[in-house]
Design an enzyme around this catalytic site. Structure first.
Site, mmCIF file in Angstrom:
data_model
loop_
_atom_site.group_PDB
_atom_site.id
_atom_site.type_symbol
_atom_site.label_atom_id
_atom_site.label_comp_id
_atom_site.label_asym_id
_atom_site.label_seq_id
_atom_site.Cartn_x
_atom_site.Cartn_y
_atom_site.Cartn_z
ATOM 1 N N MET A 152 56.708 66.850 76.904
ATOM 2 C CA MET A 152 55.592 66.961 75.968
ATOM 3 C C MET A 152 54.523 67.872 76.566
ATOM 4 S SD MET A 152 55.411 63.389 73.926
ATOM 5 C CE MET A 152 54.553 62.412 75.110
ATOM 6 N N GLU A 211 62.672 59.341 86.338
ATOM 7 C CA GLU A 211 62.815 57.889 86.516
ATOM 8 C C GLU A 211 61.494 57.140 86.268
ATOM 9 O OE1 GLU A 211 62.920 56.520 90.595
ATOM 10 O OE2 GLU A 211 64.957 55.866 90.291
ATOM 11 N N HIS A 223 53.788 69.086 85.320
ATOM 12 C CA HIS A 223 53.404 68.826 86.714
ATOM 13 C C HIS A 223 54.647 69.036 87.583
ATOM 14 C CE1 HIS A 223 55.383 65.001 86.025
ATOM 15 N NE2 HIS A 223 54.559 64.772 85.011
ATOM 16 N N GLN A 237 62.656 54.375 79.108
ATOM 17 C CA GLN A 237 63.043 55.494 78.230
ATOM 18 C C GLN A 237 64.405 56.054 78.661
ATOM 19 O OE1 GLN A 237 60.430 58.829 76.742
ATOM 20 N NE2 GLN A 237 61.273 59.885 78.500
ATOM 21 N N HIS A 285 58.019 67.619 86.456
ATOM 22 C CA HIS A 285 58.735 68.421 85.449
ATOM 23 C C HIS A 285 59.394 69.634 86.111
ATOM 24 C CE1 HIS A 285 55.523 66.764 82.586
ATOM 25 N NE2 HIS A 285 56.661 66.331 82.074
ATOM 26 N N MET A 313 53.212 61.074 89.300
ATOM 27 C CA MET A 313 52.764 62.228 88.506
ATOM 28 C C MET A 313 53.033 61.968 87.030
ATOM 29 S SD MET A 313 53.507 65.552 90.756
ATOM 30 C CE MET A 313 52.920 65.591 92.452
ATOM 31 N N SER A 314 52.043 62.326 86.218
ATOM 32 C CA SER A 314 52.133 62.092 84.778
ATOM 33 C C SER A 314 51.204 63.079 84.085
ATOM 34 C CB SER A 314 51.667 60.666 84.474
ATOM 35 O OG SER A 314 51.340 60.537 83.115
ATOM 36 N N ALA A 346 51.954 69.783 79.453
ATOM 37 C CA ALA A 346 51.053 69.424 80.569
ATOM 38 C C ALA A 346 51.915 69.219 81.818
ATOM 39 C CB ALA A 346 50.210 68.193 80.241
HETATM 40 O O1 PAF Z 1 59.127 61.705 78.327
HETATM 41 C C1 PAF Z 1 58.642 62.491 77.484
HETATM 42 O O2 PAF Z 1 57.923 63.429 77.797
HETATM 43 C C2 PAF Z 1 58.944 62.262 76.006
HETATM 44 O O3 PAF Z 1 59.035 60.906 75.721
HETATM 45 C C3 PAF Z 1 60.196 63.024 75.523
HETATM 46 C C4 PAF Z 1 61.443 62.518 76.207
HETATM 47 C C5 PAF Z 1 60.026 64.508 75.779
HETATM 48 C C6 PAF Z 1 60.370 62.810 74.012
HETATM 49 O O4 PAF Z 1 59.261 63.252 73.306
#
Ligand code: PAF
Length: 282
Positions: free
Chosen positions: A30, A150, A34, A155, A37, A186-187, A32
């Site tokens: 989504m 993780e 870090h 999710q 990612h 990190m988020s 932003a």
């Molecule tokens: O983890 C996320 O950033 C979101 O939940 C995802 C998997 C991209 C789905 O929108």
């Protein structure tokens, strides 16, 4: 670096570059971005012929309108970060309409009960939104391998279940949590914290690691009591839940069983910003 806002153009491009047996690695995000990612992107590049990242703040997975409105949107700097990894990464940053085609709604899923635990209890409809968007993204990108962190362990389990139940031909690759030097996971939401808050919330990981040590000798109930008492000492952090659950089913632990793997899960609010974290208790 190629940026697509439109699924038709992206799929045309993917068809034009794919030869038989070439693999596509996919990192859904989504934005932003870090270091966590970026580590997923690096892993994808190492193991696939092509890598696609999606950047899409998915409205249907937000149960709280203020959280959706305030979610950081930083496309320009995300693009620079992606470029610093590789110019060959394909970016898919669709509009809401490109994904939802005029019907911005979730499908209802049955994830065999995984969706009723923790995040599912506190964020009504969240996993229907995640399932809907991830399925759609998989249909568009048709990845060979898809990379998930993780930190969002529930999710991750739900996406594995989605893939199994919907027979989606993709390997779901689980990647480790990245932490700041002070332990904070990190988020993207960390961007909303002030520098002082970022230091204060380091206590979340500290308490999680203490809980892990206690779990070696104590019951699940007494570890939970310990965590609640510790957070009572930090009134600026509101504990939403702390759970110890079995990794596979995510069912809360009443009494420890020897052959099961357990994990601790936590969600807190700091100044209305919601943070989650998790630690394996193995
Ligand atoms: O983890 C996320 O950033 C979101 O939940 C995802 C998997 C991209 C789905 O929108």
């Amino acid at each position: 670096m190629l940026l697509f806002n439109n699924k038709v153009q992206l799929t045309k491009h993917l068809q034009s570059i794919s030869v038989s047996n070439s693999s596509i690695g996919f990192v859904p995000t989504m934005g932003a971005l870090h270091l966590g990612h970026l580590s997923l992107l690096e892993k994808s590049i190492q193991n696939n012929n092509h890598t696609v990242i999606s950047i899409f703040v998915n409205p249907t997975q937000f149960n709280n309108p203020e959280d959706l409105e305030k979610y950081p949107r930083t496309l320009e700097s995300d693009i620079q970060k992606i470029k610093s990894i590789s110019d060959a990464i394909l970016i898919y940053a669709p509009t809401v309409d490109d994904i939802y085609e005029g019907n911005t709604a979730s499908r209802r899923f049955d994830f065999d009960g995984l969706e009723h635990q923790m995040e599912g209890k506190y964020r009504a409809g969240h996993f229907d939104g995640v399932g809907t968007v991830v399925k759609r993204l998989f249909e568009i990108v048709k990845p060979t391998n898809a990379y998930f962190g993780e930190k969002d362990f529930q999710q991750l389990q739900i996406i594995k279940k989605l893939v199994e139940k919907e027979n989606i031909p993709v390997n779901v690759i689980e990647c480790p949590i990245y932490r700041e030097a002070n332990g904070l996971a990190m988020s993207s939401r960390n961007e909303r914290l002030t520098a002082i808050e970022r230091e204060k919330v380091a206590v979340i990981y500290k308490i999680l690691t203490q809980a892990k040590t206690l779990f070696l000798t104590e019951t699940c109930a007494s570890v939970k009591d310990f965590v609640t008492e510790e957070f009572n000492k930090h009134p600026e952090i509101e504990l939403e839940y702390f759970e110890i659950a079995e990794e596979e089913t995510l069912i809360s632990c009443d009494s420890k069983e020897l052959n099961k793997n357990y994990r601790a899960f936590i969600a807190v609010f700091v100044n209305k910003i919601r943070l989650i974290d998790t630690i394996s208790l193995k």
